[in-house]
Write an enzyme that holds these catalytic residues in place. Structure first.
Site, PDB file in Angstrom:
ATOM      1  N   TYR A 190       0.837  -1.209   0.000  1.00  0.00           N
ATOM      2  CA  TYR A 190       0.000   0.000   0.000  1.00  0.00           C
ATOM      3  C   TYR A 190       0.861   1.245   0.000  1.00  0.00           C
ATOM      4  CZ  TYR A 190      -3.370   3.451   1.746  1.00  0.00           C
ATOM      5  OH  TYR A 190      -4.179   4.565   1.890  1.00  0.00           O
ATOM      6  N   GLU A 229      -3.561   7.569  -4.125  1.00  0.00           N
ATOM      7  CA  GLU A 229      -3.459   6.295  -3.419  1.00  0.00           C
ATOM      8  C   GLU A 229      -3.332   5.139  -4.398  1.00  0.00           C
ATOM      9  OE1 GLU A 229      -6.087   4.614   0.168  1.00  0.00           O
ATOM     10  OE2 GLU A 229      -7.058   4.311  -1.756  1.00  0.00           O
TER      11      GLU A 229
END
Ligand code: GDP
Ligand code: MN
Length: 384
Positions: free
Chosen positions: A108, A196
């Protein structure tokens, strides 16, 4: 403003971030053709302004064109409900088709603005994917945070620090560090509020590739991102929020039944708190802004009243540049036009407040005038 995944990935590609080969389509046939072109295993993904698609059945890895076409047909033209949407969901009008990645590991990375450090902060984790919220909850030590000096930008050593922190293999340190720096460049140059990648994937053949991509743009920088603004998809936005944005009104729809008309973001937040202290829930956040005129107040109030959940309204205005009488006239005009007659508790202090009170009192509206926030809260309970 939110971008779709396919738009975010096109941007990422421009910034040297590896993304899978693929394209976007609006019909099952086009999806089939794209899958045919790509060949082999492909992933088909609903394009909506909401995350959580994987868990909601909006993403599938399939073998071949006919399966891809079939899955696309099951998505297109319907609404997708995820844990990030309301119960009505959001319409699926586009579908993305990409070469499926062979996933070794899902990690992530994201960049957001952090109010505490007053800077952008890079957030990264070696355990990415659909359970990232759970990781943040149960193993917060696995979430790395690197604040970025706004003058220096994200330095290569910080990128490496993140990559090492994620326990990546030595050969993946450099590409991951570079990716972080590139994502930061994108974030700054495109005036993002969020960039993101979840998951950022380590493939079986040891490449780093952005399998998902999310980019939100800061609305306050709209004036210098005209090209990206052109990519806005109003069909994905809440109708009332989109309308408010067009009139430069800060409005966020919430779940309660108390509409709020306030000037100033801070006062709007405080007003929402007061509503909650009497056991009620606000139906919206609304800051009509300092320089509002009658028309804008009317628009704001009409938007509040257009939400079917709104049963009562709390007006909390401190008249300064926005004079109270101007606001009162706007409110009355909105009620006349929409033919609505909600229970209103109004606190109007400051410039021309006595004129405002008179206007409201003589309007025939169902309005209770109060002086203090405490009184406003008490009255709110009575008009339930
Ligand atoms: P989200 O749920 O809306 O965040 O959608 P994502 O794009 O993140 O997809 C959800 C999940 O689908 C990912 O976490 C992956 O596990 C899986 N997925 C997405 N793309 C691929 C792919 O190319 N190959 C494989 N094997 N899985 C994928
Ligand atoms: Mn994702």
């Amino acid at each position: 403003m939110k971008l779709h995944e396919y738009q975010a990935k096109a941007l990422m590609k421009q910034y040297g971030i590896p993304v899978p080969n693929g394209g976007v389509a609006t019909s099952p046939e086009e999806v089939g053709a794209l899958a045919e072109q790509l060949g082999g295993k492909v992933v088909v993904k609903a394009q909506v302004h909401a995350g959580g698609r994987g868990k909601a059945g909006g993403v599938a890895v399939v073998q071949g064109a006919s399966e891809a076409q079939q899955f696309a047909a099951s998505l297109l033209g319907k609404n997708l409900v995820t844990h990030q949407t309301g119960p009505e969901g959001v319409p699926v009008e586009k579908v993305m088709v990409e070469e499926a990645a062979e996933i070794q590991k899902e990690i992530y990375i994201a960049i957001v603005i952090d109010g505490a450090t007053k800077s952008a902060v890079v957030i990264a984790s070696e355990s990415g994917g659909m359970e990232i919220e759970e990781v943040a909850e149960s193993s917060p030590e696995k979430i790395l945070r690197v604040p970025v000096d706004p003058v220096l930008g994200l330095q290569p050593y910080q990128g490496r620090k993140l990559a090492y922190g994620m326990n990546l293999k030595p050969e993946l340190i450099r590409p991951t560090a570079e990716l972080a720096v590139n994502l930061y460049r994108l974030f700054i140059e495109k005036d993002c509020s969020l960039a993101e990648i979840n998951p950022l994937v380590i493939t079986e053949d040891n490449r780093v590739i952005a399998v998902d991509g999310k980019v939100n743009l800061d609305d306050d920088a709209a004036f210098r991102q005209k090209e990206l603004r052109g990519q806005r998809d109003i069909g994905q936005e809440d109708k009332l929020e989109a309308e408010a944005l067009d009139f430069d009104i800060s409005y966020v729809r919430l779940d309660g039944d108390v509409g709020c008309l306030v000037n100033g973001a801070g006062l709007a937040m405080a007003t929402m708190d007061v509503i909650q202290t009497v056991g009620a829930e606000p139906a919206n956040f609304l800051d009509v802004g300092g320089g509002a005129d009658e028309e804008k107040v009317k628009k704001a109030f009409s938007i509040i009243l257009s939400d079917p959940k709104v049963k009562r309204v709390l007006i909390n205005l401190f008249g300064g540049i926005l004079r109270c009488d101007v606001a009162a006239r706007g409110v009355v005009m909105a009620c006349e036009e929409t033919k609505a007659n909600p229970a209103i508790v109004a606190r109007m202090l400051g410039t021309n407040s006595s004129e405002a009170r008179q206007i409201l009192q003589e309007s025939g509206l169902n309005v209770v005038l109060v002086e203090t926030l405490k009184e406003a809260a008490d009255k709110l309970k009575e008009v339930r």
